[in-house]
Structure formats: structure tokens, C-alpha cells
Design a protein around this motif. Sequence first.
Motif, PDB file in Angstrom:
ATOM      1  N   ILE A 120     -51.864  22.783  92.723  1.00 50.56           N
ATOM      2  CA  ILE A 120     -50.360  23.658  93.110  1.00 50.56           C
ATOM      3  C   ILE A 120     -50.165  24.164  92.157  1.00 50.56           C
ATOM      4  CG2 ILE A 120     -48.404  23.796  94.147  1.00 50.56           C
ATOM      5  CD1 ILE A 120     -50.057  22.026  96.342  1.00 50.56           C
ATOM      6  N   LEU A 121     -49.660  23.141  91.352  1.00 53.22           N
ATOM      7  CA  LEU A 121     -49.185  24.058  90.006  1.00 53.22           C
ATOM      8  C   LEU A 121     -49.779  25.089  88.407  1.00 53.22           C
ATOM      9  CD1 LEU A 121     -46.480  20.789  89.265  1.00 53.22           C
ATOM     10  CD2 LEU A 121     -45.973  23.071  90.681  1.00 53.22           C
ATOM     11  N   ASP A 122     -51.354  23.965  88.811  1.00 59.48           N
ATOM     12  CA  ASP A 122     -51.637  24.708  88.108  1.00 59.48           C
ATOM     13  C   ASP A 122     -51.903  26.951  88.698  1.00 59.48           C
ATOM     14  OD1 ASP A 122     -53.671  24.556  85.346  1.00 59.48           O
ATOM     15  OD2 ASP A 122     -55.208  24.987  87.045  1.00 59.48           O
ATOM     16  N   ALA A 123     -52.275  26.608  89.688  1.00 58.65           N
ATOM     17  CA  ALA A 123     -52.302  27.872  90.116  1.00 58.65           C
ATOM     18  C   ALA A 123     -51.414  28.878  90.199  1.00 58.65           C
ATOM     19  CB  ALA A 123     -52.886  27.665  92.347  1.00 58.65           C
ATOM     20  N   LEU A 124     -50.595  28.337  90.443  1.00 59.57           N
ATOM     21  CA  LEU A 124     -49.117  29.294  90.092  1.00 59.57           C
ATOM     22  C   LEU A 124     -49.255  28.934  88.880  1.00 59.57           C
ATOM     23  CD1 LEU A 124     -46.585  26.941  92.768  1.00 59.57           C
ATOM     24  CD2 LEU A 124     -47.706  29.225  93.039  1.00 59.57           C
ATOM     25  N   PHE A 125     -49.091  28.422  87.871  1.00 54.10           N
ATOM     26  CA  PHE A 125     -49.214  28.737  86.339  1.00 54.10           C
ATOM     27  C   PHE A 125     -50.482  29.665  86.078  1.00 54.10           C
ATOM     28  CE2 PHE A 125     -50.047  28.020  81.926  1.00 54.10           C
ATOM     29  CZ  PHE A 125     -48.778  28.137  81.346  1.00 54.10           C
ATOM     30  N   GLU A 126     -51.503  30.299  86.287  1.00 58.10           N
ATOM     31  CA  GLU A 126     -52.382  31.218  86.171  1.00 58.10           C
ATOM     32  C   GLU A 126     -51.851  32.308  87.214  1.00 58.10           C
ATOM     33  OE1 GLU A 126     -55.289  31.059  84.491  1.00 58.10           O
ATOM     34  OE2 GLU A 126     -54.535  29.292  83.862  1.00 58.10           O
ATOM     35  N   ALA A 127     -51.360  32.003  87.758  1.00 65.86           N
ATOM     36  CA  ALA A 127     -50.905  33.507  88.352  1.00 65.86           C
ATOM     37  C   ALA A 127     -50.412  34.371  88.104  1.00 65.86           C
ATOM     38  CB  ALA A 127     -49.731  33.313  90.082  1.00 65.86           C
ATOM     39  N   ASP A 128     -50.888  35.696  87.798  1.00 60.05           N
ATOM     40  CA  ASP A 128     -50.178  36.860  87.228  1.00 60.05           C
ATOM     41  C   ASP A 128     -48.524  37.440  88.244  1.00 60.05           C
ATOM     42  OD1 ASP A 128     -51.588  36.857  85.487  1.00 60.05           O
ATOM     43  OD2 ASP A 128     -52.913  38.468  86.323  1.00 60.05           O
ATOM     44  N   SER A 129     -48.834  37.353  88.954  1.00 61.95           N
ATOM     45  CA  SER A 129     -47.635  37.379  90.061  1.00 61.95           C
ATOM     46  C   SER A 129     -47.353  36.326  91.192  1.00 61.95           C
ATOM     47  CB  SER A 129     -47.683  38.936  90.802  1.00 61.95           C
ATOM     48  OG  SER A 129     -49.299  38.424  91.698  1.00 61.95           O
ATOM     49  N   PRO A 130     -46.349  35.653  92.019  1.00 56.93           N
ATOM     50  CA  PRO A 130     -46.326  35.019  92.814  1.00 56.93           C
ATOM     51  C   PRO A 130     -47.121  35.832  93.470  1.00 56.93           C
ATOM     52  CG  PRO A 130     -44.250  36.631  92.536  1.00 56.93           C
ATOM     53  CD  PRO A 130     -45.295  37.781  92.004  1.00 56.93           C
ATOM     54  N   LEU A 131     -47.198  34.080  94.511  1.00 56.86           N
ATOM     55  CA  LEU A 131     -48.428  33.647  95.353  1.00 56.86           C
ATOM     56  C   LEU A 131     -48.802  33.534  96.984  1.00 56.86           C
ATOM     57  CD1 LEU A 131     -50.917  31.839  93.532  1.00 56.86           C
ATOM     58  CD2 LEU A 131     -51.252  33.898  93.959  1.00 56.86           C
TER      59      LEU A 131
END
Length: 120
Positions: A53-64
Motif C-alpha cells: 500500500i505504501l509503495d503504491a501511494l509512493f508511486e502514484a502521481d496524484s491521490p488514489l
Amino acid sequence: MDRINSAVFVAPGKMAIPEYVWSTATANPSPGTQLEAATHHFDVLAEPTRAAILDALFEADSPLSYTELAAAVDIEDNGRLNYHLRQSDALIDQSAAGYTLSETGAEIVASVRSGLTTRS
């Protein structure tokens, strides 16, 4: 602090063999300290779903959004995702726009990732 207590048990006709018993006392950091917070952060990072989850949020360019985050970490069970989000609340911010890493969460994930990529 003596963490091990020793006792010797001898069965009739047998050799004396010491049995070591770990103390049931646990050492926890003092509440409200930086060490307590760090311990919580390590607990979050140690769980594979939360790390994802943390990694996905780190990779995201904007809020998910909730749905985007669930898809990014391949979780179909809302209860499971909700549980892991609650456990990670110190590292994740939620707003009307969606989920992002908190400032602390972004610093920790960046630090862990830089340590992983610089090892030979």
C-alpha cells in the motif's frame, strides 16, 4: 535485565538437562516517544500488504481513490484493505481527493527505497 531464567529438571535415571525459560516481561518503548513511533512504523513496513500500500501511494502521481488503491495492491476484500489502512494511519493521509502518503510516510518510504537501491 535478566531475560533468561534457568531451571534444571532431572527425570529418574536421566541426566540433568537445564531448561531455559524466557521471561514473560516485554520491553516496550515509553509511550509518546520517538522510539515508540519508530517501532510502530517498522511494524507497518514489516507487513507485506501494508508495504505494498505504501509503495503504491509512493508511486502514484496524484491521490488514489479507495478503488484505485485496492486495484493497485490487488485487494478485493474491503475489510482487509480497511484494516491495513487503519494500521498504517500514521503514514497515510486521506482527503476528499483520495489517499496519499503523509510527510512522514513519504520520508520513510523514500529512505527505505534508497537503501534498497544502493546496496550491491
